[in-house]
Structures are given as structure tokens and as C-alpha cells.
Design a protein around this motif. Structure first.
Motif, short mmCIF file in Angstrom:
data_model
loop_
_atom_site.label_atom_id
_atom_site.label_comp_id
_atom_site.label_asym_id
_atom_site.label_seq_id
_atom_site.Cartn_x
_atom_site.Cartn_y
_atom_site.Cartn_z
N GLY A 30 0.82 -1.20 -0.21
CA GLY A 30 -0.05 0.13 -0.17
C GLY A 30 0.81 1.33 0.05
O GLY A 30 0.53 2.08 -0.80
N THR A 31 1.91 1.37 0.76
CA THR A 31 2.72 2.49 0.82
C THR A 31 3.28 2.79 -0.60
O THR A 31 3.16 3.94 -1.05
CB THR A 31 3.93 2.36 1.88
OG1 THR A 31 3.32 2.19 3.26
CG2 THR A 31 4.84 3.58 1.86
N TRP A 32 3.76 1.93 -1.18
CA TRP A 32 4.39 1.90 -2.62
C TRP A 32 3.28 2.51 -3.57
O TRP A 32 3.49 3.54 -4.50
CB TRP A 32 5.17 0.85 -3.10
CG TRP A 32 6.27 0.63 -2.06
CD1 TRP A 32 6.67 -0.34 -1.21
CD2 TRP A 32 7.49 1.43 -2.08
NE1 TRP A 32 7.84 -0.38 -0.51
CE2 TRP A 32 8.62 0.75 -1.14
CE3 TRP A 32 8.03 2.50 -2.57
CZ2 TRP A 32 9.63 1.32 -0.75
CZ3 TRP A 32 9.26 2.94 -2.49
CH2 TRP A 32 10.20 2.48 -1.40
N LEU A 33 2.07 1.70 -3.48
CA LEU A 33 1.10 2.18 -4.56
C LEU A 33 0.47 3.60 -4.42
O LEU A 33 0.43 4.27 -5.17
CB LEU A 33 -0.03 1.14 -4.06
CG LEU A 33 -1.41 1.16 -4.87
CD1 LEU A 33 -0.92 0.69 -6.34
CD2 LEU A 33 -2.39 0.04 -4.41
N LEU A 34 0.60 4.04 -2.97
CA LEU A 34 0.00 5.32 -2.68
C LEU A 34 1.04 6.35 -3.13
O LEU A 34 0.66 7.37 -3.49
CB LEU A 34 -0.35 5.57 -1.17
CG LEU A 34 -1.71 4.94 -0.95
CD1 LEU A 34 -1.76 4.95 0.65
CD2 LEU A 34 -2.93 5.63 -1.45
#
Length: 271
Positions: free
Chosen positions: A244-248
Motif C-alpha cells: 500500500g505504501t508504494w502504491l500510494l
């Protein structure tokens, strides 16, 4: 429209001050997206604001020195953009062959509605309204879902939002945005940079709206109004994914690219 009304509308649409304000509006619109990108970064790294959407970005700006003044300028520019696109929807814009295209007029009407929505969001922030657009969407969906046929209405709205998201992504990847730009006035490096910003920005924005639309459908199917919070819910759903962190972070970079692209449009957009 009558020929007299059409000519009057055309003169108003071509007024120099409307063009200047609309171009300033693109700068403000880009600034809102840059702030929105910062909101996404905060969500990605565990310090989310109360609202993960455009209203959250404007609330963030409102808390800064001269923030209210800047929001006021943004609202004025967005109103000018609304009027400009309203005229485009009403009288049409001729293509290179001198033809009026119906879908372009429909697209202009949609842009006018969205610019008006963002402008109204800015007005509400200036008036001190703390309720976010995400809260409003959630409450509206909850009210709809308890009425007859309401869940179907919410689901259809979700399908429409997802389709708009897919359309934005396709619009960017196929570089349709370039037909609205004065590319002949750009240097080669400026044209290449603008193209990359446009492709990346539209793709990221489209993906975010597509996720928001899917969540609206799920909200209707599962009777879960918490999922019906628009971009706020979409971004928070991304945050729960394994990467999620990288996706966001990638989404934030894409939204920032769209913001920069909007600022470039202030100079090169055909108005």
C-alpha cells in the motif's frame, strides 16, 4: 440557441479577461492537485488528514498563512473555468475541419460541472464548513441505500464513476489531451515533458477514480456506506494492501504530475 444569442455567447467566451482568469484557474487547479498529492503521501506514511480528497487538500491549505486568500484566488479561477467550459458546452468548439463535435460539448459540460464542484468545495472551506465531501458522499449514499431502489442507484453511480476513471486513463494514455494544447508553440523538450506529465497524471487520476467507483459498487452490494466515501475511501483502501505504501506513493507522484500538467496548461491550453 438563436444566432443572436450564439454570437453574444461567442463574444463573451472570447473575452480577454475570461481567458486570463481561466488560465489563472489552471494554475490554481494544479496547485489543488499538488496539495492532494501531499495528502496522499500523508496517508501512505501513516499520518492521514481527516479527509483524503480535494476538500482535505483545501482544508490543509486553509490552515496555512494566507491560505484563505489563496483559496479565494483559486475559487475565482475555477469559476472562470466553469464559465468558459459552460460556453464551450453551449456553443461548441470547432475542430480543425470546422465541425462541432457533440461529444466535445458533452465533455465540456462535464468539466464545467466538476470545476463548479471544486469551486463550491473551496467556498465551503472558506465559510468554515468542516464537513468534508467524503462525509457528504457517505451520508448521501447511506440515505439512498435505505430508500427503494437506492442501492441500485448507488451501484449505478459506482459503475459511472469507474467508467469515468477508465476513460480518464485511456484519454491520457492515448494522448488525446494534446489536441487541446498549442503544441506548435512548445519547444521539443517542453512538448516531451508535457506529454509525459499528461500521460502519467491522467493515468493516476483515472486509476484513483476507478477504485472509488468499484468501492461504491461494493458499498451498495454489501450495504456498507463506509466504502462510499469517494477518493478518500479509495486511497485508504489502497493503504491496507500489502504494498500500500508504494502504491500510494506512486499514486501521489501521478497526481502531482497531473498538477504540474495543469499548470503547464495555463500557458499552452487553447482557450
Amino acid at each position: 440557441m438563436s444566432s443572436t444569442a450564439t454570437r453574444a455567447a461567442a463574444r463573451a467566451a472570447n473575452h480577454p479577461w475570461l481567458e486570463r482568469l481561466a488560465r489563472a484557474g489552471f494554475v490554481g487547479y494544479g496547485a489543488v492537485h499538488l496539495l492532494f498529492a501531499w495528502v496522499i503521501v500523508r496517508i501512505a506514511f501513516g499520518s492521514p488528514p481527516a479527509d483524503g480528497d480535494q476538500s482535505g487538500a483545501l482544508h490543509t491549505l486553509a490552515g496555512k498563512p494566507l491560505g484563505a486568500f489563496v483559496i479565494g484566488l483559486i475559487v475565482v479561477g475555477l469559476v472562470a473555468m466553469t464559465v468558459w467550459q459552460g460556453f464551450e458546452a453551449a456553443i461548441g468548439h470547432r475542430d480543425e475541419r470546422g465541425r462541432h463535435r457533440v461529444y466535445e460539448r458533452v465533455a465540456s459540460a462535464g468539466r464545467a460541472a466538476f470545476y463548479a464542484y471544486v469551486a463550491w468545495t473551496g467556498v465551503k472551506v472558506l465559510r468554515g464548513k468542516s464537513k468534508s465531501s467524503a462525509d457528504t458522499q457517505e451520508q448521501a449514499s447511506q440515505d439512498l441505500m435505505v430508500s427503494s431502489g437506492g442501492r441500485l442507484t448507488v451501484a449505478l453511480a459506482g459503475v459511472a464513476v469507474a467508467a469515468i476513471g477508465a476513460g480518464l486513463a485511456i484519454y491520457g494514455v492515448t494522448r488525446k489531451f494534446e489536441k487541446h494544447l498549442r503544441t506548435g508553440r512548445m519547444t521539443t523538450p517542453a512538448r516531451v515533458t508535457c506529454r509525459r506529465l499528461g500521460i502519467t497524471g491522467y493515468a493516476a487520476k483515472g486509476a484513483a477514480y476507478a477504485v472509488a467507483g468499484i468501492l461504491l459498487v461494493l458499498a451498495a452490494v454489501q450495504y456498507d456506506p463506509d466504502k462510499a466515501r469517494g477518493l478518500d475511501a479509495a486511497l485508504r483502501a489502497m493503504a491496507t494492501q500489502p504494498y500500500g505504501t508504494w502504491l500510494l506513493t506512486l499514486t501521489a507522484l501521478g497526481i502531482a504530475a497531473y498538477g504540474l500538467f495543469s499548470i503547464v496548461q495555463a500557458r499552452y491550453r487553447k482557450v
